[in-house]
Scaffold this motif. Structure first.
Motif, PDB file in Angstrom:
ATOM      1  N   THR A   1       0.841  -1.205   0.000  1.00 54.78           N
ATOM      2  CA  THR A   1       0.000   0.000   0.000  1.00 54.78           C
ATOM      3  C   THR A   1       0.875   1.255   0.000  1.00 54.78           C
ATOM      4  N   ASP A   2       1.977   1.204   0.751  1.00 54.43           N
ATOM      5  CA  ASP A   2       2.913   2.354   0.741  1.00 54.43           C
ATOM      6  C   ASP A   2       3.360   2.649  -0.692  1.00 54.43           C
ATOM      7  N   VAL A   3       3.707   1.563  -1.388  1.00 55.92           N
ATOM      8  CA  VAL A   3       4.207   1.726  -2.771  1.00 55.92           C
ATOM      9  C   VAL A   3       3.076   2.221  -3.675  1.00 55.92           C
ATOM     10  N   ALA A   4       1.916   1.575  -3.543  1.00 55.90           N
ATOM     11  CA  ALA A   4       0.785   1.938  -4.411  1.00 55.90           C
ATOM     12  C   ALA A   4       0.396   3.404  -4.227  1.00 55.90           C
ATOM     13  N   LEU A   5       0.348   3.840  -2.969  1.00 62.66           N
ATOM     14  CA  LEU A   5      -0.030   5.237  -2.708  1.00 62.66           C
ATOM     15  C   LEU A   5       1.003   6.189  -3.291  1.00 62.66           C
ATOM     16  N   SER A   6       2.271   5.821  -3.157  1.00 66.30           N
ATOM     17  CA  SER A   6       3.344   6.716  -3.615  1.00 66.30           C
ATOM     18  C   SER A   6       3.364   6.846  -5.127  1.00 66.30           C
TER      19      SER A   6
ATOM     20  N   ARG B   1       0.830   5.871  -7.211  1.00 67.65           N
ATOM     21  CA  ARG B   1      -0.539   5.832  -7.753  1.00 67.65           C
ATOM     22  C   ARG B   1      -0.732   4.542  -8.573  1.00 67.65           C
ATOM     23  N   GLY B   2      -0.327   3.444  -7.963  1.00 67.21           N
ATOM     24  CA  GLY B   2      -0.374   2.165  -8.677  1.00 67.21           C
ATOM     25  C   GLY B   2      -1.593   1.332  -8.315  1.00 67.21           C
ATOM     26  N   ILE B   3      -1.870   0.345  -9.150  1.00 65.26           N
ATOM     27  CA  ILE B   3      -2.944  -0.616  -8.877  1.00 65.26           C
ATOM     28  C   ILE B   3      -2.297  -1.979  -8.655  1.00 65.26           C
ATOM     29  N   PHE B   4      -2.567  -2.557  -7.509  1.00 61.03           N
ATOM     30  CA  PHE B   4      -1.976  -3.849  -7.158  1.00 61.03           C
ATOM     31  C   PHE B   4      -3.062  -4.887  -6.920  1.00 61.03           C
ATOM     32  N   PHE B   5      -2.910  -6.052  -7.564  1.00 61.51           N
ATOM     33  CA  PHE B   5      -3.681  -7.238  -7.188  1.00 61.51           C
ATOM     34  C   PHE B   5      -2.774  -8.058  -6.266  1.00 61.51           C
TER      35      PHE B   5
ATOM     36  N   GLY C   1      -6.414   7.436  -7.822  1.00 61.12           N
ATOM     37  CA  GLY C   1      -5.001   7.205  -7.558  1.00 61.12           C
ATOM     38  C   GLY C   1      -4.703   5.730  -7.510  1.00 61.12           C
ATOM     39  N   SER C   2      -4.371   5.260  -6.319  1.00 64.58           N
ATOM     40  CA  SER C   2      -3.962   3.867  -6.159  1.00 64.58           C
ATOM     41  C   SER C   2      -5.165   2.973  -5.857  1.00 64.58           C
TER      42      SER C   2
END
Ligand SMILES: Nc1ncnc2c1ncn2[C@@H]1O[C@H](COP(=O)(O)OP(=O)(O)O)[C@@H](O)[C@H]1O
Ligand SMILES: O=P(O)(O)OC[C@H]1O[C@](O)(COP(=O)(O)O)[C@@H](O)[C@@H]1O
Length: 316
Positions: free
Chosen positions: A154-159, A161-165, A210-211
């Motif tokens: 989540t830290d990475v996604a927020l930074s 603006r990524g989408i992670f499954f 964003g993310s």
């Protein structure tokens, strides 16, 4: 009963060692000997025995995995291999067997019962997919490990603006995914008990400016085709992160060590008092005796989780 065997089988899970420890300590109090069987049902077929004592199991409550080793044994599925087990056990003086494992291992224990061997099961699996028990050993630890991983992602996604499954384990059960989704406040949780349509996930993800984090239970199948479709539809990069076997290892959570020791001691008392064909479960932190027929039934998610909180999380 003077001598009882104990084995761990199927996927290892944190808390199995605590169960071994609880059984050995309870046995010594009753002057019963405990013989460990190494490497699950394979070790039973190969007569891999290891006498256990309280000094041998000292401190193992805090260790992940299983000191006895485990296996998924194809040979044990065959009646011609299982047929030799009663003779092996009687020549070793083993009067009964404690089997720590998941659904398959309990089916194995049922097969041993049919051959006349008294067995008591302990639910050892991260999947929390056995009936008649609030928890299986390892579930809480695995969920905690997955939560920690999702928080980092989540830290990475927020930074960025990524989408992670994020794919979590659980076989056909959505327990790990559900706990992880609620604990992390994920944007979407997909579980096999109530699989979402591609459109539902698309709608939710396309609203994410964003993310976004999607928790994907492995029982929902491979997320790759959906991720590929979403990449094209949304023109955004989508990462798939599989936590995998990291979820199965590590120091047991306090609850898993506590439940493991409790169930191990209860299993020893149960089998030594002549009750068998039973799994020791836990309800309200008390050990309970669950008939195998109930234990091997799927463990549905509590209705408030599946029918109220899941839609709440996914539609917000
Ligand atoms: N129907 C069955 N009869 C006898 N043994 C079984 C049966 N199903 C599973 N087993 C034994 O139990 C082992 C562990 O089962 P598995 O499903 O792999 O793990 P788990 O016990 O964690 O669910 C299998 O490798 C097999 O040896
Ligand atoms: O380690 P393997 O053989 O790849 O198996 C992976 C499977 O084992 C588990 O981690 C545990 O399952 P079991 O306890 O039923 O063995 C599942 O969540 C997962 O699907």
């Amino acid at each position: 009963m003077k001598r009882i065997g104990i084995l761990t089988s199927g996927g290892d899970s944190p808390g199995m060692n605590a169960a071994i420890c609880g059984a050995v300590i309870a046995a010594e109090q009753r002057n019963i000997e405990v013989i460990g069987v190494r490497n699950g049902f394979d070790g039973l077929l190969e007569e891999q025995f290891l006498p256990l004592s309280s000094s041998r199991v000292r401190g193992i409550n805090s260790l992940g995995g299983t000191i006895l080793g485990t296996s998924r044994s194809d040979r044990f599925l065959l009646p011609e291999w299982r047929r030799r087990v009663p003779d092996t056990l009687s020549s070793t003086g083993i009067d009964g067997l404690i089997v720590i494992g998941g659904n398959g291992s309990l089916r194995g224990a049922m097969a041993l019962e049919e051959a006349g061997i008294p067995t008591v099961g302990i639910p050892g699996t991260i999947d929390n997919d056995l009936g008649g028990t609030d928890f299986t050993l390892g579930f809480i630890t695995a969920a905690e490990t997955a939560v920690k991983a999702v928080r980092r992602l989540t830290d990475v996604a927020l930074s960025e603006r990524g989408i992670f499954f994020v794919e979590v384990m659980g076989r056909n059960s959505g327990y790990i995914a559900m706990f992880v989704g609620l604990a992390t406040g994920a944007d979407f949780v997909n579980i096999p008990e109530a699989p979402a349509t591609s459109e539902e996930i698309y709608t939710k993800i396309s609203q994410a400016e964003g993310s976004a984090i999607v928790i994907w239970a492995e029982g929902c199948g491979d997320p790759s085709p959906l991720a590929e479709w979403l990449r094209e539809e949304l023109n955004r990069d989508i990462e798939i992160s599989r936590i995998g076997h990291l979820q199965r290892g590590g120091t047991p959570a306090t609850l898993d060590s506590f439940l493991g020791f409790t169930m191990g001691a209860a299993a020893l008392y149960t089998i030594s008092e002549g009750r068998h064909s039973i799994m020791i479960g836990t309800r309200n932190l008390q050990p309970v005796e669950v008939p195998y027929e109930v234990a091997i039934e799927p463990n549905p998610l509590p209705p408030y989780l599946q029918s109220m909180l899941l839609p709440l999380l996914n539609s917000r």
